[in-house]
Design a protein around this motif. Structure first.
Motif, short mmCIF file in Angstrom:
data_model
loop_
_atom_site.label_atom_id
_atom_site.label_comp_id
_atom_site.label_asym_id
_atom_site.label_seq_id
_atom_site.Cartn_x
_atom_site.Cartn_y
_atom_site.Cartn_z
N LEU A 179 0.86 -1.17 0.00
CA LEU A 179 0.00 0.00 0.00
C LEU A 179 0.90 1.23 0.00
O LEU A 179 1.63 1.48 0.96
N PHE A 180 0.85 2.01 -1.09
CA PHE A 180 1.72 3.17 -1.24
C PHE A 180 1.00 4.45 -0.81
O PHE A 180 -0.20 4.63 -1.07
N ILE A 181 1.76 5.33 -0.16
CA ILE A 181 1.23 6.57 0.42
C ILE A 181 2.05 7.73 -0.12
O ILE A 181 3.28 7.74 -0.01
N GLY A 182 1.38 8.72 -0.71
CA GLY A 182 2.09 9.85 -1.30
C GLY A 182 2.00 11.12 -0.48
O GLY A 182 1.01 11.34 0.23
N PHE A 183 3.03 11.94 -0.59
CA PHE A 183 3.06 13.25 0.05
C PHE A 183 3.63 14.29 -0.91
O PHE A 183 4.61 14.02 -1.61
N ALA A 184 3.02 15.47 -0.92
CA ALA A 184 3.63 16.63 -1.57
C ALA A 184 4.56 17.27 -0.55
O ALA A 184 4.14 17.59 0.57
N THR A 185 5.81 17.42 -0.90
CA THR A 185 6.80 17.94 0.04
C THR A 185 7.60 19.06 -0.63
O THR A 185 7.42 19.37 -1.80
N GLY A 186 8.51 19.68 0.14
CA GLY A 186 9.34 20.74 -0.41
C GLY A 186 8.79 22.13 -0.12
O GLY A 186 7.76 22.29 0.53
N VAL A 187 9.47 23.13 -0.65
CA VAL A 187 9.12 24.52 -0.36
C VAL A 187 8.20 25.08 -1.44
O VAL A 187 8.09 24.54 -2.54
N GLU A 188 7.53 26.18 -1.11
CA GLU A 188 6.66 26.86 -2.06
C GLU A 188 7.44 27.23 -3.32
O GLU A 188 8.54 27.76 -3.26
N GLY A 189 6.86 26.88 -4.48
CA GLY A 189 7.52 27.15 -5.74
C GLY A 189 8.45 26.05 -6.20
O GLY A 189 8.98 26.10 -7.31
N ASP A 190 8.67 25.05 -5.34
CA ASP A 190 9.53 23.91 -5.69
C ASP A 190 9.03 22.67 -4.94
O ASP A 190 9.77 22.03 -4.21
#
Length: 326
Positions: free
Chosen positions: A303-314
């Motif tokens: 079961l794969f789990i995704g996250f949006a990570t990093g700084v604004e604009g990147d």
């Protein structure tokens, strides 16, 4: 979290506007309808309390905006990550589909204009290529009102298909998304009615042949607290992701509020959770975005789990998985 050793992923009667009279007579997809049937053999489920492992962290995508969901082509060994398209408003329904390898290396993109929000989609193997089943014909809020099969074509831009070229298998539904279970070969559809969100499960062959018929299961989505961020299906259990990005500037604060819940699709009731996931808890921003199922060459379901990570604009893509079945 740690990468588990030996990671290797394995390879491969309805008109478009609905089965109107036949399904309506059976009570499918109408406001207030009860569970249509419970015709899925009981299977094992993922233990959501067990640890998570890395697939990859902080990988670049074509655009600078957050990922929304992701899907595996299990035959051709590619990963597709849907992100919001740079320069578009939320209500536009414009998506960027990123083709990547399983190490998270970016390969190519495809722009889909006016398709939807991108909460979930499926990537079905089609020869040496991939057919994306994804929401389309976005409404004024930016959510898709139908489903469409789209041949992934690198470095191109596609406008949403006309309403007549889209599929609406549930009479009365006003919004659609879907996700695939490649192990048990089924497609789960989350759709909206006047009474709220509902869930239907079909054999995968219904989408491959464009002949949907009656769903195996149809039930009202149970109440689960938190911001909805994705869902998927494995066997007789649905998995549902909720949560938000770290507040303020996105600096990691504690364990966050990302939770996963499992639902018995034959009963339409919660089985486990919501269970807090700490996967990638030290990553910046860390907004939960997407769930998907895959099975390794050795036969291990994950079961794969995704996250949006990093700084604004990147913003970057980070994906983890759980592999303990009970």
């Amino acid at each position: 979290m740690n990468r588990a050793p030996g990671f290797s992923l394995s390879r491969r009667g309805l008109i478009r506007t609905g089965v109107g009279a036949s399904l309506a007579a059976l009570g499918f997809g109408v406001a207030g309808a009860q569970t249509a049937s419970a015709d899925v053999t009981a299977t094992k489920r993922f233990d959501l309390a067990e640890p998570s492992y890395d697939l990859f962290r902080s990988k670049d995508t074509h655009g600078a905006r957050v990922q929304q969901s992701f899907a595996f082509d299990w035959v051709n060994k590619f990963l597709f990550v849907a992100t919001k398209r740079s320069g578009s408003d939320e209500s536009d329904g414009d998506l960027c589909i990123n083709k990547m390898d399983f190490d998270g290396n970016y390969i190519s993109y495809m722009h889909l204009n006016g398709f939807g929000h991108g909460v979930a989609f499926a990537a079905l193997p089609s020869g040496s290529g991939t057919e994306l089943w994804i929401e389309c014909d976005a409404n004024t809020s930016g959510y898709g009102t139908a489903l469409a099969p789209i041949r992934y074509t690198a470095d191109t831009t596609l406008a949403s298909p006309a309403a007549a070229a889209a599929y609406r298998p549930i009479p009365g539904a006003t919004e659609y998304t879907c996700s695939v279970d490649p192990v048990y070969r089924r497609m789960i559809v989350r759709y909206h009615t006047r009474a709220g969100k509902r869930i239907a499960v079909y054999p995968l062959s219904a989408f491959e042949t464009r002949s949907f018929g009656s769903p195996l299961v149809d039930f009202k989505q149970p109440t689960i607290p938190g911001t909805p961020q994705g869902y998927t299906l494995y066997g007789s259990y649905m998995y549902y992701l909720t949560g938000d990005a770290y507040p303020g500037d996105g600096t990691p604060t504690g364990d966050g509020n990302s939770y996963i819940t499992s639902i018995d699709i034959n009963k339409g009731t919660l089985t486990q959770g919501p269970v807090l996931t700490k996967a990638g808890s030290t990553l910046h921003h860390r907004e939960p975005e997407g769930l998907a199922i895959y099975r390794t060459d050795a036969g291990e379901a994950r079961l794969f789990i995704g996250f949006a990570t990093g700084v604004e604009g990147d913003r970057r893509s980070s994906i983890f998985y759980k592999n303990a079945l009970v």
